[in-house]
Enzyme design. Structure first.
Site, PDB file in Angstrom:
ATOM      1  NE  ARG A 147      -4.420  -0.102   2.351  1.00 35.61           N
ATOM      2  CZ  ARG A 147      -5.285  -1.099   2.335  1.00 35.61           C
ATOM      3  NH1 ARG A 147      -4.863  -2.341   2.222  1.00 35.61           N
ATOM      4  NH2 ARG A 147      -6.579  -0.868   2.431  1.00 35.61           N
ATOM      5  NE  ARG A 185     -16.842  -3.097   2.452  1.00 31.77           N
ATOM      6  CZ  ARG A 185     -15.601  -3.011   2.015  1.00 31.77           C
ATOM      7  NH1 ARG A 185     -15.277  -3.506   0.861  1.00 31.77           N
ATOM      8  NH2 ARG A 185     -14.675  -2.401   2.734  1.00 31.77           N
ATOM      9  NE  ARG A 210     -13.493  -2.969   7.040  1.00 33.91           N
ATOM     10  CZ  ARG A 210     -12.732  -3.043   5.960  1.00 33.91           C
ATOM     11  NH1 ARG A 210     -12.867  -4.060   5.117  1.00 33.91           N
ATOM     12  NH2 ARG A 210     -11.835  -2.107   5.717  1.00 33.91           N
TER      13      ARG A 210
HETATM   14  P1  ADP Z   1     -10.001  -1.732   2.330  1.00 34.84           P
HETATM   15  O1  ADP Z   1      -9.317  -2.184   1.081  1.00 34.84           O
HETATM   16  O2  ADP Z   1     -11.497  -1.857   2.259  1.00 34.84           O
HETATM   17  O3  ADP Z   1      -9.585  -0.371   2.809  1.00 34.84           O
HETATM   18  P2  ADP Z   1      -8.461  -3.652   3.926  1.00 34.84           P
HETATM   19  O4  ADP Z   1      -9.132  -4.789   4.586  1.00 34.84           O
HETATM   20  O5  ADP Z   1      -7.554  -3.942   2.785  1.00 34.84           O
HETATM   21  O6  ADP Z   1      -9.647  -2.687   3.505  1.00 34.84           O
HETATM   22  O7  ADP Z   1      -7.622  -2.783   4.991  1.00 34.84           O
HETATM   23  C1  ADP Z   1      -8.197  -2.301   6.163  1.00 34.84           C
HETATM   24  C2  ADP Z   1      -7.178  -1.508   6.971  1.00 34.84           C
HETATM   25  O8  ADP Z   1      -6.086  -2.352   7.352  1.00 34.84           O
HETATM   26  C3  ADP Z   1      -6.506  -0.333   6.269  1.00 34.84           C
HETATM   27  O9  ADP Z   1      -7.300   0.838   6.293  1.00 34.84           O
HETATM   28  C4  ADP Z   1      -5.228  -0.188   7.110  1.00 34.84           C
HETATM   29  O10 ADP Z   1      -5.466   0.421   8.354  1.00 34.84           O
HETATM   30  C5  ADP Z   1      -4.854  -1.628   7.388  1.00 34.84           C
HETATM   31  N1  ADP Z   1      -3.974  -2.172   6.330  1.00 34.84           N
HETATM   32  C6  ADP Z   1      -4.248  -3.239   5.522  1.00 34.84           C
HETATM   33  N2  ADP Z   1      -3.247  -3.454   4.663  1.00 34.84           N
HETATM   34  C7  ADP Z   1      -2.313  -2.504   4.903  1.00 34.84           C
HETATM   35  C8  ADP Z   1      -1.053  -2.168   4.322  1.00 34.84           C
HETATM   36  N3  ADP Z   1      -0.544  -2.879   3.310  1.00 34.84           N
HETATM   37  N4  ADP Z   1      -0.376  -1.097   4.833  1.00 34.84           N
HETATM   38  C9  ADP Z   1      -0.867  -0.387   5.834  1.00 34.84           C
HETATM   39  N5  ADP Z   1      -2.046  -0.619   6.422  1.00 34.84           N
HETATM   40  C10 ADP Z   1      -2.773  -1.672   5.968  1.00 34.84           C
END
Ligand code: ADP
Length: 184
Positions: free
Chosen positions: A88, A127, A131
């Site tokens: 990310r 959805r 959360r």
């Molecule tokens: P979405 O894609 O719906 O935002 P995710 O389930 O992928 O949801 O992620 C939820 C949360 O988990 C993010 O908003 C962040 O806080 C944390 N998170 C997940 N993956 C990462 C990542 N690669 N780097 C930093 N934070 C992450």
């Protein structure tokens, strides 16, 4: 095969990852799911990241990279995997490539799902997963963070020549077909 499914929150990465798991017999690895599992089980990591996830902010790179490296080192991922929600940030992508290179491995493809912001907001709010980060304000923040921190990851994978972009609006089936056509 190591595949990165890329796109903003609500783009449908999780849905497509499930279909890809079956077709290619490799496992999905969702960092969001991993963190939510830790929060549910109140592990040390879960306690540390709960307020970050609830607020819609990103978990620090070094924490996320460690979690992913630990996970993919397990036997069940030895044939490959689908990364959903990781990397990310460009820093995460670079650190992960360094790890893979040490193991004579690499990311084979990064598929980006393109979906307009209005549609993303609509999908997430409807959805109904309950959360804490699915309120309109927090979704808006997550989309902002996506633009600023996460979208540059596309440029990174473009520069390594493995990025392709897919229209993420349409039926689940049509989107799946478009992804598969990029992978063959
Ligand atoms: P979405 O894609 O719906 O935002 P995710 O389930 O992928 O949801 O992620 C939820 C949360 O988990 C993010 O908003 C962040 O806080 C944390 N998170 C997940 N993956 C990462 C990542 N690669 N780097 C930093 N934070 C992450």
């Amino acid at each position: 095969m190591i595949l990165v499914l890329f796109g903003p929150p609500g783009a449908g990465k999780g849905t497509q990852a499930k279909l890809l798991e079956e077709k290619f017999a490799i496992k999905q690895l969702s960092t969001g799911d991993i963190f939510r599992g830790h929060i549910k089980n109140q592990t040390e990591l879960g306690i540390k990241v709960k307020s970050i996830l609830d607020s819609g902010n990103l978990v620090p790179d070094e924490v996320v990279v460690e979690v992913v490296v630990d996970a993919v080192s397990k036997e069940e991922y030895k044939n490959g995997y689908i990364l959903d929600g990781f990397p990310r940030t460009v820093n995460q992508a670079k650190q992960f490539d360094t790890f893979l290179a040490k193991n004579n491995s690499k990311v084979n493809a990064c598929i980006g799902l393109e979906v307009p912001n209005e549609e993303l907001m609509k999908r997430i709010l409807s959805r109904g997963q309950g959360r804490a980060d699915d309120t309109p304000e927090k979704v808006a923040l997550r989309l902002q963070i996506y633009e600023k921190e996460t979208s540059p990851v596309m440029g990174y994978y473009k520069s390594t020549g493995i990025f392709s972009s897919i229209n993420g609006v349409g039926t689940v089936d049509d989107i799946f077909k478009s992804i598969c056509s990029e992978l063959i």
